[in-house]
Design an enzyme around this catalytic site. Structure first.
Site: not given
Ligand code: GDP
Ligand code: IMO
Ligand code: MG
Length: 437
Positions: A13, A41
Site C-alpha cells: 500500500d 491498487h
C-alpha cells in the site's frame, strides 16, 4: 526499449497503483508479475476512482497493453467482475492480456486460507482470505490448475475432480471441519460443489478466452519492438516470501528478483528498479511493525492518510517512516530511484520522527538491518531521529522548489538514509499531484 520494475519498499500500500498509472502514460506494456486479487491498487484519474485488484494499473490507457504475467494467481470469476466494473466506468479491456501459464485461484483456496487461519488461532497471520497462499502452495506442490487448463473443458473438469477429492479429504480429515455446528459449513459446501464450480469457472473462462496469450511471446515481441515496459509488483518487500518478516508474508516475491520470473523476461532486461515508499509506515495484517503508533498520533496518520485496506477495508496499522526497512528493501531490489508518496499526509505535524535503527531492549544491542527472527524483530524498539515539520499545505505543490524547505530537508534526509535518490514525490492521490525532480 526500457524495462522499469516498480516495487513496494515497505509493507504494501505504498502507492504502487498511482505511480504505475502515472508512469504508464509513457509505457507500451504493463505487466503484473506476482500476487493475486489480494492487491488493492488505487488509481485516481480523469476516468474515475478505481481499486484494482488483479488488473495492472496501466489499464486506463487504451494504447497501453496490460499483461497478467505467469507469476500471478488468477481467480477467474473475480477477474470477470473486475472487468465488468471497469466497463461500467467506460474503461475497455481490449488491451488486457492474460498469460496462459498463470495459475488459478480455485474456490477451495479462500476456504483453505480461512481454515488455516482458524487453525493458527492467536498466531494467525491476518491474510486477506483471498486464497492466495493456498493457490501458490498448489503451484509449488505441482498440482495447481492453470489458465491453459481452463481453456479446455475436459482437461479442466478432470483436474477439478481430482483436486476436489483431495480437498474433501483435507477438510474432513486434516481440518476436521464441516460438521453441523461448524460456522464454515455453508462455505465448505459451496467451495467444494463440483458442478457449480465447473459451470462458473468454464463460463468465466469463456469470457476471458480472448485475452489469453502465450505471455512470453507477447513480452518477447514487445521487447523486440523496443517497447517501454513497466513491471508492477504487488505488496512490499516486508511481505516477500523470502525476505519479508516470515511467516507474516505473502506467498510470492514482490521484490525485483521476482519480476523476471513472474513477467517472463530475462533478468538482465530490467534497466531500472523504482522503489515506492510512503513518507511514513503502514501495514495490514499481523506481524512486527517497529514504528507502529497505537495512540492518537497513529490515529491521526490513519485519518489524514485514509489508511483503510483497499481490498478488505481493514484499518491499516500506522507509524513513522522506518529508514532501516527502506534501505534493506533498496539493497535487496537494487533501486535506481525511489518514488516517495503521501508526503502531504505529514503536512500538519510539528515534529516528524524517522526511525534510523532498532534497539533490543533485552540486550541493549542496536541493529541497523532486519533480523531473520520474527520474535526478535517483534521486540525491537525504534531509535528515532527528530525532524521538524513544515506545517504548510503541500497538496498544490508541483515542483521541488515549491515545497517548503523543511519538507525538502525531510525528503533529502530519507534519500541519504536509503542511499538512493528520490526521483518522484507525490503530494496527493490524483495523477497530477506528482513532483518530478
Ligand atoms: P498500492 O497498493 O501500493 O497501490 O497502494 P494503495 O492504493 O492500496 O494505497 C495507497 C493509498 O494512498 C490510496 O488510497 C491512494 O489513493 C492514496 N495515495 C497515493 N499517493 C498519495 C499521496 O501522495 N497523497 C495522498 N494523500 N494519498 C495518496
Ligand atoms: P497491495 O498490493 C497490504 C498482507 C495481508 C497479510 C499478508 C499475507 O495493495 O500492497 P495474503 O492474503 O497475501 O496471503 O496475506 O499480506 N497483504 C497486504 N497488505 N496491501 C496488500 O496489497 C496486501 N496483500 C496482502 O494483510 O498480512
Ligand atoms: Mg494496496
Amino acid at each position: 526499449m526500457s524495462v522499469i520494475a516498480v516495487v513496494g519498499a515497505q509493507w504494501g500500500d505504498e502507492g504502487k497503483g498511482r505511480v504505475v498509472d502515472y508512469l504508464a502514460a509513457d509505457a507500451d506494456l504493463v505487466i503484473r508479475y506476482q500476487g493475486g486479487n489480494n492487491a488493492g491498487h488505487t488509481v485516481i484519474n480523469r476516468h474515475g476512482h478505481f481499486k484494482l485488484h488483479l488488473i495492472p494499473s496501466g489499464i486506463c490507457y487504451p494504447r497501453t497493453r496490460n499483461l497478467l504475467g505467469n507469476g500471478v494467481v488468477i481467480n477467474p470469476p473475480a477477474l470477470v467482475d473486475e472487468l465488468d466494473a471497469l466497463a461500467d466506468a467506460g474503461i475497455g479491456s481490449e488491451n488486457l492480456f492474460i498469460s496462459d501459464r498463470a495459475h488459478l485461484v480455485m474456490p477451495y483456496h479462500p476456504l483453505l486460507d480461512q481454515l488455516e487461519e482458524r487453525e493458527r488461532g492467536a498466531a494467525k497471520l491476518g491474510t486477506t482470505s483471498r486464497g492466495i497462499g493456498p493457490a501458490y502452495v498448489d503451484k509449488v506442490a505441482r498440482r495447481g490448475i492453470r489458465i491453459i487448463d481452463l481453456m479446455d473443458a475436459s482437461v479442466f473438469e478432470a483436474r477439478l475432480s481430482s483436486a476436489l477429492d483431495r480437498v474433501g479429504r483435507m477438510v474432513s480429515g486434516y481440518f476436521r471441519a464441516g460438521g453441523p455446528d461448524d460456522p464454515l459449513a455453508d462455505a465448505i459446501a459451496e467451495a467444494t460443489d463440483r458442478d457449480a464450480i465447473r459451470d462458473a469457472y468454464l463460463a468465466a473462462g469463456e469470457r476471458l478466452r480472448r485475452h489469453v496469450v502465450d505471455g512470453r511471446q507477447l513480452v518477447e515481441r514487445s521487447m523486440a519492438r523496443g517497447d517501454r515496459i513497466l513491471l508492477e509488483g504487488q505488496l512490499g518487500t516486508m511481505r516477500d516470501l523470502d525476505w519479508g518478516v516470515y511467516p507474516y508474508v505473502t506467498s510470492s516475491s514482490p521484490i525485483a528478483g521476482g519480476a523476471s520470473v513472474g513477467a517472463g523476461l530475462p533478468a538482465v532486461a530490467i534497466d531500472r528498479v523504482l522503489g515506492i515508499a510512503k513518507a511514513y509506515s503502514t501495514a495490514v495484517g499481523a506481524g512486527p511493525l517497529p514504528t507502529e503508533l497505537t495512540d492518537a498520533v497513529g490515529e491521526r496518520l490513519r485519518e489524514r492518510g485514509a489508511e483503510y485496506g483497499a481490498s478488505t477495508g481493514r484499518a491499516r496499522r500506522c507509524g513513522w517512516y522506518d529508514a532501516v526497512t527502506v534501505r534493506y528493501s533498496a539493497q535487496l531490489a537494487g533501486y535506481s530511484a525511489i518514488a516517495l508518496t503521501k508526503l502531504d499526509v505529514l503536512d500538519g505535524f510539528a515534529e516528524i520522527p524517522i526511525c534510523v535503527g532498532y534497539r533490543d531492549p533485552d540486550s541493549g544491542r542496536e541493529l541497523d538491518t532486519i533480523p531473520a527472527s520474527d520474535e526478535l524483530f517483534a521486540r525491537l524498539e525504534p531509535v528515532y531521529e527528530q525532524r521538524s515539520g513544515w506545517q504548510t499545505d503541500t497538496t498544490a505543490c508541483r515542483s521541488w522548489d515549491a515545497l517548503p524547505p523543511a519538507a525538502r530537508a525531510y525528503v533529502e534526509r530519507l534519500e541519504e538514509l536509503a542511499g538512493v535518490p528520490i526521483s518522484h514525490v507525490s503530494v496527493g492521490p490524483e495523477r497530477e499531484q506528482m513532483i518530478v525532480r
